[in-house]
Design an enzyme around this catalytic site. Structure first.
Site, mmCIF file in Angstrom:
data_model
loop_
_atom_site.group_PDB
_atom_site.id
_atom_site.type_symbol
_atom_site.label_atom_id
_atom_site.label_comp_id
_atom_site.label_asym_id
_atom_site.label_seq_id
_atom_site.Cartn_x
_atom_site.Cartn_y
_atom_site.Cartn_z
ATOM 1 N N LYS A 1 -30.766 -14.335 -19.407
ATOM 2 C CA LYS A 1 -31.980 -14.305 -18.703
ATOM 3 C C LYS A 1 -33.206 -14.399 -19.535
ATOM 4 O O LYS A 1 -33.584 -13.938 -20.523
ATOM 5 C CB LYS A 1 -31.926 -12.681 -18.356
ATOM 6 C CG LYS A 1 -33.544 -12.315 -17.555
ATOM 7 C CD LYS A 1 -33.676 -10.828 -17.541
ATOM 8 C CE LYS A 1 -34.794 -10.656 -18.505
ATOM 9 N NZ LYS A 1 -36.112 -11.142 -18.138
ATOM 10 N N GLY B 1 -35.576 -13.030 -13.814
ATOM 11 C CA GLY B 1 -36.142 -11.738 -13.339
ATOM 12 C C GLY B 1 -36.691 -10.827 -14.639
ATOM 13 O O GLY B 1 -36.862 -11.251 -15.731
ATOM 14 N N GLY C 1 -37.487 -7.385 -16.873
ATOM 15 C CA GLY C 1 -36.451 -6.725 -17.679
ATOM 16 C C GLY C 1 -35.928 -5.566 -16.954
ATOM 17 O O GLY C 1 -34.970 -5.161 -17.053
ATOM 18 N N VAL D 1 -33.632 -7.119 -13.980
ATOM 19 C CA VAL D 1 -32.173 -7.931 -14.417
ATOM 20 C C VAL D 1 -31.757 -7.628 -15.696
ATOM 21 O O VAL D 1 -30.791 -7.259 -16.021
ATOM 22 C CB VAL D 1 -32.477 -9.299 -14.287
ATOM 23 C CG1 VAL D 1 -31.523 -10.341 -14.697
ATOM 24 C CG2 VAL D 1 -32.874 -9.794 -12.751
ATOM 25 N N GLY D 2 -32.791 -7.294 -16.566
ATOM 26 C CA GLY D 2 -32.268 -6.964 -17.900
ATOM 27 C C GLY D 2 -31.581 -5.673 -18.285
ATOM 28 O O GLY D 2 -30.662 -5.774 -18.738
ATOM 29 N N GLU E 1 -32.842 -9.061 -32.061
ATOM 30 C CA GLU E 1 -33.748 -10.156 -33.070
ATOM 31 C C GLU E 1 -35.184 -9.690 -32.640
ATOM 32 O O GLU E 1 -35.611 -9.978 -31.405
ATOM 33 C CB GLU E 1 -33.364 -11.427 -32.728
ATOM 34 C CG GLU E 1 -32.271 -11.961 -33.096
ATOM 35 C CD GLU E 1 -31.675 -12.018 -34.427
ATOM 36 O OE1 GLU E 1 -32.916 -11.874 -35.377
ATOM 37 O OE2 GLU E 1 -30.681 -12.163 -34.908
ATOM 38 N N CYS F 1 -42.435 -14.870 -34.291
ATOM 39 C CA CYS F 1 -42.107 -13.547 -34.827
ATOM 40 C C CYS F 1 -41.950 -13.376 -36.359
ATOM 41 O O CYS F 1 -42.111 -12.525 -37.075
ATOM 42 C CB CYS F 1 -40.375 -13.307 -34.436
ATOM 43 S SG CYS F 1 -39.231 -14.610 -34.686
ATOM 44 N N GLU G 1 -47.254 -5.282 -35.234
ATOM 45 C CA GLU G 1 -47.345 -6.974 -34.930
ATOM 46 C C GLU G 1 -48.309 -7.355 -33.855
ATOM 47 O O GLU G 1 -48.198 -6.637 -32.532
ATOM 48 C CB GLU G 1 -45.747 -7.194 -34.188
ATOM 49 C CG GLU G 1 -45.497 -8.650 -34.203
ATOM 50 C CD GLU G 1 -44.351 -9.003 -33.379
ATOM 51 O OE1 GLU G 1 -43.933 -8.258 -32.346
ATOM 52 O OE2 GLU G 1 -43.541 -9.784 -34.009
HETATM 53 P P1 NAD Z 1 -40.473 -8.415 -24.864
HETATM 54 O O1 NAD Z 1 -39.556 -7.423 -25.533
HETATM 55 O O2 NAD Z 1 -41.377 -7.869 -23.969
HETATM 56 O O3 NAD Z 1 -39.393 -9.233 -23.886
HETATM 57 C C1 NAD Z 1 -38.480 -9.776 -24.081
HETATM 58 C C2 NAD Z 1 -37.473 -9.919 -23.078
HETATM 59 O O4 NAD Z 1 -36.917 -8.602 -22.673
HETATM 60 C C3 NAD Z 1 -37.713 -10.457 -21.597
HETATM 61 O O5 NAD Z 1 -36.849 -11.289 -21.027
HETATM 62 C C4 NAD Z 1 -38.012 -9.191 -20.716
HETATM 63 O O6 NAD Z 1 -37.781 -9.387 -19.680
HETATM 64 C C5 NAD Z 1 -36.855 -8.436 -21.392
HETATM 65 N N1 NAD Z 1 -37.089 -6.873 -21.175
HETATM 66 C C6 NAD Z 1 -38.171 -5.999 -21.283
HETATM 67 N N2 NAD Z 1 -37.986 -4.824 -21.218
HETATM 68 C C7 NAD Z 1 -36.217 -4.753 -21.010
HETATM 69 C C8 NAD Z 1 -35.757 -3.700 -20.865
HETATM 70 N N3 NAD Z 1 -36.140 -2.330 -20.802
HETATM 71 N N4 NAD Z 1 -34.351 -3.834 -20.616
HETATM 72 C C9 NAD Z 1 -33.744 -5.118 -20.581
HETATM 73 N N5 NAD Z 1 -34.603 -6.282 -20.829
HETATM 74 C C10 NAD Z 1 -36.274 -5.992 -20.940
HETATM 75 O O7 NAD Z 1 -40.824 -9.492 -26.006
HETATM 76 P P2 NAD Z 1 -41.628 -10.728 -25.502
HETATM 77 O O8 NAD Z 1 -43.143 -9.951 -25.412
HETATM 78 O O9 NAD Z 1 -41.056 -11.412 -24.472
HETATM 79 O O10 NAD Z 1 -41.669 -11.579 -26.853
HETATM 80 C C11 NAD Z 1 -42.260 -11.358 -28.045
HETATM 81 C C12 NAD Z 1 -41.462 -10.377 -28.816
HETATM 82 O O11 NAD Z 1 -40.382 -11.125 -29.084
HETATM 83 C C13 NAD Z 1 -42.244 -9.980 -30.332
HETATM 84 O O12 NAD Z 1 -42.117 -8.839 -30.653
HETATM 85 C C14 NAD Z 1 -41.659 -11.076 -31.307
HETATM 86 O O13 NAD Z 1 -41.703 -10.645 -32.671
HETATM 87 C C15 NAD Z 1 -40.149 -11.001 -30.730
HETATM 88 N N6 NAD Z 1 -39.481 -12.023 -31.248
HETATM 89 C C16 NAD Z 1 -38.379 -11.748 -32.102
HETATM 90 C C17 NAD Z 1 -37.728 -13.067 -32.778
HETATM 91 C C18 NAD Z 1 -36.536 -12.760 -33.430
HETATM 92 O O14 NAD Z 1 -35.828 -13.704 -33.684
HETATM 93 N N7 NAD Z 1 -36.606 -11.682 -34.491
HETATM 94 C C19 NAD Z 1 -37.877 -14.274 -32.158
HETATM 95 C C20 NAD Z 1 -38.939 -14.378 -31.126
HETATM 96 C C21 NAD Z 1 -39.528 -13.367 -30.789
#
Ligand code: NAD
Length: 472
Positions: A170, A201, A203, A206-207, A245, A279, A379
């Site tokens: 996803k 989709g 979070g 689908v998540g 991650e 990140c 962050e």
């Molecule tokens: P986010 O957590 O808002 O969303 C990431 C994914 O999770 C999306 O696909 C979203 O649809 C899904 N999601 C959200 N809530 C969910 C839930 N309750 N259940 C299942 N799935 C869910 O993050 P973002 O805004 O897309 O990305 C930015 C974040 O990602 C920053 O915090 C960044 O530091 C982190 N990041 C970490 C790394 C790493 O390798 N450590 C790499 C890149 C980004």
């Protein structure tokens, strides 16, 4: 404009049960970059069932057969480098040249290197009367963010394929388009049906159902710490393996003896690439008090030389933020920084004259930041750097380790023995020294609230194994 009106399940392009399309907005133009089919919980069941059925045969292929598929997939993606680059730039705003090299070519290279790792599954170990063997963990769900979307996707798919797992993928609902190009490549190479399934989709729709699904054995998630907590809770009742991650608030510790010009310009550059949406970005620059004023003037001059603008323009260094929502979040943090007493050295909220349309921000630097301020602890995920003075090295280390995160760090010193000592004292999954470069073979992952897994290289593949002892 890209239109992907079908999901990829069980080796076929199929209509989504939800029968809806999601709009993807180009953050530079605020117009439609594309549309993609939206999945729902019924599609989750179909995709997981396809991955479960495929597991028995895929996991029994020889290492050489799996390696061959991985190599073919890397070649199929190489043919699509232009398409992937243009699509990722359109969906999240990274400047084209940077996008091509870092967001597209680098992950394809990482995928190709996984062909050799398929043989890791065959490693066995004898312990007395026990033979220890490795087996693939099973059906995996991969949930991804939008900031380096292909990179993160490949960081999960490549080791999973090598280890003999099947998967439901996803992408972030903000940037799903590149994942459909990836699925086209999967289809072209004829990966056995059900090994790779793509659902687009939210979070919630689908998540979360993927994390709760009883037939999913492992969830690998990259994204915010907030969502990582929700995912861990959702996966707990079915005792899935959960690899996270998450976010970061990484320090650049500049030592008293460092080449200040080199260290400071590197640090500003590192925060501003990808418009600060990295990140591992070194968002806290720790500078000895005695050299603080000098560092401020280097940082200001360099930040003001960086060009902000159209990501399709070859001269652009910073494109827009990836979405209106992200721009709002970062602007809120800038207001908080000012309200808490940090000084705006450069950048800030003022609009950029020639950029009427798009989610742009100036490279922004705060001076006089105390590490307890919100902008130093949380962050921000935008082009915002905090410059923090320190008294001595113990103080610098205390500041470096004083956040909930531990993803990455960098130490800059002309004394290599000292740099190594400092690097060992920082609690983070990766610590770079001076201008040490990214290595996509080295383990990557976080300490503390930055996560719990390791991706890339052999360490990344290990995450996808179960260990079995056969005892005679
Ligand atoms: P986010 O957590 O808002 O969303 C990431 C994914 O999770 C999306 O696909 C979203 O649809 C899904 N999601 C959200 N809530 C969910 C839930 N309750 N259940 C299942 N799935 C869910 O993050 P973002 O805004 O897309 O990305 C930015 C974040 O990602 C920053 O915090 C960044 O530091 C982190 N990041 C970490 C790394 C790493 O390798 N450590 C790499 C890149 C980004």
């Amino acid at each position: 404009m890209k239109l992907f009106d079908k999901l990829y399940i069980d080796g076929q392009w199929v209509n989504s049960h939800a029968n809806k399309l999601l709009d993807v907005i180009n953050p530079a133009t605020e117009t439609l970059a594309g549309q993609a089919a939206l999945a729902d919980e019924v599609d989750v069941d179909r995709a997981v069932s396809a991955a479960k059925n495929a597991f028995n045969t895929w996991s029994q292929l020889t290492s050489a057969e799996r390696a061959n598929y991985i190599s073919q997939l890397a070649r199929a993606l190489e043919k699509r480098i232009d398409d992937l680059t243009n699509t990722i730039t359109a969906e999240m705003g990274a400047p084209l040249g940077f996008c091509r090299e870092v967001q597209v070519e680098d992950p394809i290279d990482a995928l190709a290197k996984h062909a050799d790792r398929a043989a890791l599954l065959d490693h066995t170990l004898a312990i007395g009367n026990a033979q220890v063997v490795r087996e693939p963990v099973g059906v995996c769900a991969f949930i991804n963010p939008w900031n380096y979307p292909l990179h993160q996707m490949i960081g999960k798919i490549a080791p999973a394929l090598a280890a003999g797992c099947t998967m439901v993928v996803k992408p972030s609902e903000n940037t799903p388009l590149h994942a459909f190009i990836l699925a086209e490549a999967v289809h072209e190479v004829g990966l056995p049906a059900g090994v790779f399934n793509l659902l687009n989709g939210t979070g919630a729709e689908v998540g979360a159902p993927l994390c709760q699904h009883p037939d999913v054995d492992m969830v690998s998630f990259t994204g915010s710490t907030r969502a990582g907590i929700a995912i861990s809770k959702a996966a707990a009742p079915t005792i899935k393996r959960v690899c996270l991650e998450l976010g970061g608030k990484s320090p650049l510790l500049i030592s008293e003896d460092a080449d200040l010009q080199a260290a400071v310009t590197f640090g500003v550059d590192d925060v501003m690439i990808n418009s600060g949406q990295t990140c591992t970005a070194l968002t806290r620059m720790l500078v000895p008090q005695s050299r603080y004023q000098e560092a401020l003037s280097i940082a200001k001059e360099y930040a003001e030389s960086l060009s902000v603008g159209d990501p399709t323009d070859a001269d652009t260094f910073l494109g827009p933020l990836a979405s209106r929502e992200q721009l709002d979040i970062v602007q809120r943090y800038i207001r908080t920084g000012i309200a808490e007493g940090a000084k705006l050295l450069t950048g800030g909220l003022e609009k950029i004259d020639h950029l009427e349309t798009g989610y742009y921000l100036r490279p922004t630097i705060f001076s006089d930041v105390h590490n307890k301020m919100t902008i130093a602890q949380e962050e921000i995920f935008g082009p915002v750097l905090c410059m923090i003075p320190y008294q001595d090295e113990d103080h610098a280390l205390e500041i470096a380790n004083d956040t909930p995160y531990g993803l990455s760090a960098r130490v800059w010193s002309s004394d290599s023995a000292k740099a190594l000592q400092l690097a060992k004292k920082i609690r983070a999954g990766q610590v770079y020294i001076n201008n040490g470069d990214w290595n996509n073979e080295a383990p990557f992952g976080g300490y503390k609230q930055s996560g719990n897994g390791r991706e890339l290289g052999n360490f990344g593949v290990e995450e996808f194994f179960e260990t079995k002892a056969i005892i005679r």
